[in-house]
Write a protein that holds these residues in place. Structure first.
Motif, PDB file in Angstrom:
ATOM      1  N   LEU A  11       0.822  -1.210   0.000  1.00 37.53           N
ATOM      2  CA  LEU A  11       0.000   0.000   0.000  1.00 37.53           C
ATOM      3  C   LEU A  11       0.856   1.259   0.000  1.00 37.53           C
ATOM      4  O   LEU A  11       0.521   2.244  -0.667  1.00 37.53           O
ATOM      5  CB  LEU A  11      -0.949   0.000   1.199  1.00 37.53           C
ATOM      6  CG  LEU A  11      -2.088  -1.017   1.134  1.00 37.53           C
ATOM      7  CD1 LEU A  11      -2.846  -1.041   2.457  1.00 37.53           C
ATOM      8  CD2 LEU A  11      -3.022  -0.721  -0.023  1.00 37.53           C
ATOM      9  N   MET A  12       1.946   1.245   0.713  1.00 39.67           N
ATOM     10  CA  MET A  12       2.847   2.407   0.718  1.00 39.67           C
ATOM     11  C   MET A  12       3.449   2.613  -0.667  1.00 39.67           C
ATOM     12  O   MET A  12       3.562   3.739  -1.140  1.00 39.67           O
ATOM     13  CB  MET A  12       3.946   2.223   1.770  1.00 39.67           C
ATOM     14  CG  MET A  12       3.440   2.375   3.197  1.00 39.67           C
ATOM     15  SD  MET A  12       4.707   2.054   4.448  1.00 39.67           S
ATOM     16  CE  MET A  12       5.842   3.375   4.123  1.00 39.67           C
ATOM     17  N   SER A  13       3.813   1.508  -1.322  1.00 44.26           N
ATOM     18  CA  SER A  13       4.360   1.594  -2.670  1.00 44.26           C
ATOM     19  C   SER A  13       3.311   2.148  -3.633  1.00 44.26           C
ATOM     20  O   SER A  13       3.597   3.027  -4.448  1.00 44.26           O
ATOM     21  CB  SER A  13       4.830   0.218  -3.127  1.00 44.26           C
ATOM     22  OG  SER A  13       5.195   0.247  -4.480  1.00 44.26           O
ATOM     23  N   GLU A  14       2.093   1.640  -3.523  1.00 49.06           N
ATOM     24  CA  GLU A  14       1.001   2.127  -4.380  1.00 49.06           C
ATOM     25  C   GLU A  14       0.724   3.602  -4.105  1.00 49.06           C
ATOM     26  O   GLU A  14       0.477   4.384  -5.027  1.00 49.06           O
ATOM     27  CB  GLU A  14      -0.260   1.294  -4.139  1.00 49.06           C
ATOM     28  CG  GLU A  14      -1.392   1.618  -5.072  1.00 49.06           C
ATOM     29  CD  GLU A  14      -2.607   0.733  -4.844  1.00 49.06           C
ATOM     30  OE1 GLU A  14      -3.689   1.144  -5.309  1.00 49.06           O
ATOM     31  OE2 GLU A  14      -2.492  -0.329  -4.230  1.00 49.06           O
ATOM     32  N   ASN A  15       0.795   4.004  -2.844  1.00 52.86           N
ATOM     33  CA  ASN A  15       0.579   5.405  -2.471  1.00 52.86           C
ATOM     34  C   ASN A  15       1.649   6.293  -3.096  1.00 52.86           C
ATOM     35  O   ASN A  15       1.343   7.379  -3.598  1.00 52.86           O
ATOM     36  CB  ASN A  15       0.581   5.530  -0.944  1.00 52.86           C
ATOM     37  CG  ASN A  15       0.068   6.870  -0.487  1.00 52.86           C
ATOM     38  OD1 ASN A  15      -0.667   7.538  -1.204  1.00 52.86           O
ATOM     39  ND2 ASN A  15       0.460   7.276   0.709  1.00 52.86           N
ATOM     40  N   GLU A  16       2.880   5.859  -3.082  1.00 54.63           N
ATOM     41  CA  GLU A  16       3.959   6.632  -3.700  1.00 54.63           C
ATOM     42  C   GLU A  16       3.735   6.776  -5.205  1.00 54.63           C
ATOM     43  O   GLU A  16       3.923   7.859  -5.765  1.00 54.63           O
ATOM     44  CB  GLU A  16       5.310   5.962  -3.435  1.00 54.63           C
ATOM     45  CG  GLU A  16       5.796   6.108  -2.014  1.00 54.63           C
ATOM     46  CD  GLU A  16       7.125   5.400  -1.786  1.00 54.63           C
ATOM     47  OE1 GLU A  16       7.858   5.174  -2.772  1.00 54.63           O
ATOM     48  OE2 GLU A  16       7.415   5.080  -0.616  1.00 54.63           O
ATOM     49  N   ILE A  17       3.320   5.684  -5.840  1.00 54.69           N
ATOM     50  CA  ILE A  17       3.048   5.730  -7.282  1.00 54.69           C
ATOM     51  C   ILE A  17       1.931   6.728  -7.574  1.00 54.69           C
ATOM     52  O   ILE A  17       2.027   7.547  -8.496  1.00 54.69           O
ATOM     53  CB  ILE A  17       2.703   4.320  -7.812  1.00 54.69           C
ATOM     54  CG1 ILE A  17       3.938   3.422  -7.741  1.00 54.69           C
ATOM     55  CG2 ILE A  17       2.165   4.396  -9.227  1.00 54.69           C
ATOM     56  CD1 ILE A  17       3.634   1.951  -8.013  1.00 54.69           C
ATOM     57  N   MET A  18       0.881   6.667  -6.773  1.00 57.24           N
ATOM     58  CA  MET A  18      -0.244   7.581  -6.975  1.00 57.24           C
ATOM     59  C   MET A  18       0.172   9.035  -6.728  1.00 57.24           C
ATOM     60  O   MET A  18      -0.245   9.936  -7.462  1.00 57.24           O
ATOM     61  CB  MET A  18      -1.407   7.219  -6.039  1.00 57.24           C
ATOM     62  CG  MET A  18      -2.046   5.908  -6.359  1.00 57.24           C
ATOM     63  SD  MET A  18      -2.843   6.013  -7.961  1.00 57.24           S
ATOM     64  CE  MET A  18      -3.703   4.496  -8.004  1.00 57.24           C
ATOM     65  N   ASN A  19       0.983   9.272  -5.722  1.00 62.41           N
ATOM     66  CA  ASN A  19       1.462  10.632  -5.461  1.00 62.41           C
ATOM     67  C   ASN A  19       2.323  11.138  -6.612  1.00 62.41           C
ATOM     68  O   ASN A  19       2.239  12.314  -6.998  1.00 62.41           O
ATOM     69  CB  ASN A  19       2.240  10.689  -4.141  1.00 62.41           C
ATOM     70  CG  ASN A  19       1.317  10.710  -2.939  1.00 62.41           C
ATOM     71  OD1 ASN A  19       0.189  11.175  -3.025  1.00 62.41           O
ATOM     72  ND2 ASN A  19       1.802  10.201  -1.817  1.00 62.41           N
ATOM     73  N   ASP A  20       3.159  10.261  -7.175  1.00 60.07           N
ATOM     74  CA  ASP A  20       3.963  10.642  -8.335  1.00 60.07           C
ATOM     75  C   ASP A  20       3.075  11.014  -9.517  1.00 60.07           C
ATOM     76  O   ASP A  20       3.314  12.006 -10.211  1.00 60.07           O
ATOM     77  CB  ASP A  20       4.924   9.516  -8.734  1.00 60.07           C
ATOM     78  CG  ASP A  20       6.054   9.321  -7.735  1.00 60.07           C
ATOM     79  OD1 ASP A  20       6.295  10.246  -6.922  1.00 60.07           O
ATOM     80  OD2 ASP A  20       6.687   8.240  -7.759  1.00 60.07           O
ATOM     81  N   ARG A  21       2.043  10.201  -9.746  1.00 62.21           N
ATOM     82  CA  ARG A  21       1.126  10.493 -10.855  1.00 62.21           C
ATOM     83  C   ARG A  21       0.402  11.814 -10.625  1.00 62.21           C
ATOM     84  O   ARG A  21       0.188  12.590 -11.556  1.00 62.21           O
ATOM     85  CB  ARG A  21       0.108   9.357 -11.020  1.00 62.21           C
ATOM     86  CG  ARG A  21       0.721   8.100 -11.595  1.00 62.21           C
ATOM     87  CD  ARG A  21      -0.287   7.009 -11.764  1.00 62.21           C
ATOM     88  NE  ARG A  21      -1.292   7.379 -12.768  1.00 62.21           N
ATOM     89  CZ  ARG A  21      -2.413   6.717 -12.953  1.00 62.21           C
ATOM     90  NH1 ARG A  21      -2.689   5.654 -12.232  1.00 62.21           N
ATOM     91  NH2 ARG A  21      -3.269   7.103 -13.873  1.00 62.21           N
ATOM     92  N   LEU A  22       0.029  12.054  -9.363  1.00 60.82           N
ATOM     93  CA  LEU A  22      -0.652  13.309  -9.033  1.00 60.82           C
ATOM     94  C   LEU A  22       0.267  14.497  -9.290  1.00 60.82           C
ATOM     95  O   LEU A  22      -0.164  15.514  -9.843  1.00 60.82           O
ATOM     96  CB  LEU A  22      -1.106  13.292  -7.570  1.00 60.82           C
ATOM     97  CG  LEU A  22      -1.847  14.519  -7.075  1.00 60.82           C
ATOM     98  CD1 LEU A  22      -3.125  14.738  -7.879  1.00 60.82           C
ATOM     99  CD2 LEU A  22      -2.166  14.386  -5.600  1.00 60.82           C
ATOM    100  N   GLU A  23       1.526  14.379  -8.904  1.00 56.56           N
ATOM    101  CA  GLU A  23       2.480  15.462  -9.159  1.00 56.56           C
ATOM    102  C   GLU A  23       2.659  15.687 -10.656  1.00 56.56           C
ATOM    103  O   GLU A  23       2.752  16.829 -11.114  1.00 56.56           O
ATOM    104  CB  GLU A  23       3.832  15.140  -8.504  1.00 56.56           C
ATOM    105  CG  GLU A  23       3.828  15.290  -7.004  1.00 56.56           C
ATOM    106  CD  GLU A  23       5.176  14.939  -6.385  1.00 56.56           C
ATOM    107  OE1 GLU A  23       6.188  14.978  -7.101  1.00 56.56           O
ATOM    108  OE2 GLU A  23       5.187  14.627  -5.179  1.00 56.56           O
ATOM    109  N   GLN A  24       2.706  14.594 -11.429  1.00 53.64           N
ATOM    110  CA  GLN A  24       2.840  14.729 -12.882  1.00 53.64           C
ATOM    111  C   GLN A  24       1.629  15.449 -13.470  1.00 53.64           C
ATOM    112  O   GLN A  24       1.763  16.305 -14.348  1.00 53.64           O
ATOM    113  CB  GLN A  24       3.003  13.355 -13.538  1.00 53.64           C
ATOM    114  CG  GLN A  24       4.343  12.708 -13.277  1.00 53.64           C
ATOM    115  CD  GLN A  24       4.397  11.278 -13.824  1.00 53.64           C
ATOM    116  OE1 GLN A  24       3.392  10.743 -14.293  1.00 53.64           O
ATOM    117  NE2 GLN A  24       5.572  10.679 -13.746  1.00 53.64           N
TER     118      GLN A  24
END
Length: 93
Positions: A11-24
């Motif tokens: 879940l932490m890994s998925e959260n990081e991926i989602m945060n990266d996508r949000l920043e993009q």
């Protein structure tokens, strides 16, 4: 416990991926040449236009409500006047 830790890590890994996508996505909205930014700004412009139209229509509705109230008052007065004239006409006959 190990299963929960694995799930937490996942879940932490998925959260990081989602945060990266949000920043993009946020970065792409800042660049006015991207398709997403153009769609966003068009949607924002359309929203502002619709809000202005809604305000104009609300004002017109209020004006019509006042006009309708005035017409209702006139109607009541004319009905009373009509009744008075009808009774006077009957007395005259």
């Amino acid at each position: 416990v190990a299963a929960l830790q694995d799930e937490k890590n996942s879940l932490m890994s998925e959260n990081e991926i989602m945060n990266d996508r949000l920043e993009q996505l946020d970065d792409s909205l800042d660049d006015p040449n991207t398709v997403a930014a153009k769609k966003y700004f068009n949607a924002q412009l359309q929203l502002e236009q619709l809000q202005e139209e809604n305000f104009r229509l609300e004002a017109a509705k209020d004006d019509y409500r006042v006009h309708c109230e005035d017409l209702e008052k006139q109607l009541i007065e004319l009905q009373h006047r009509n009744n008075e004239l009808t009774s006077l006409a009957e007395e005259s006959r």
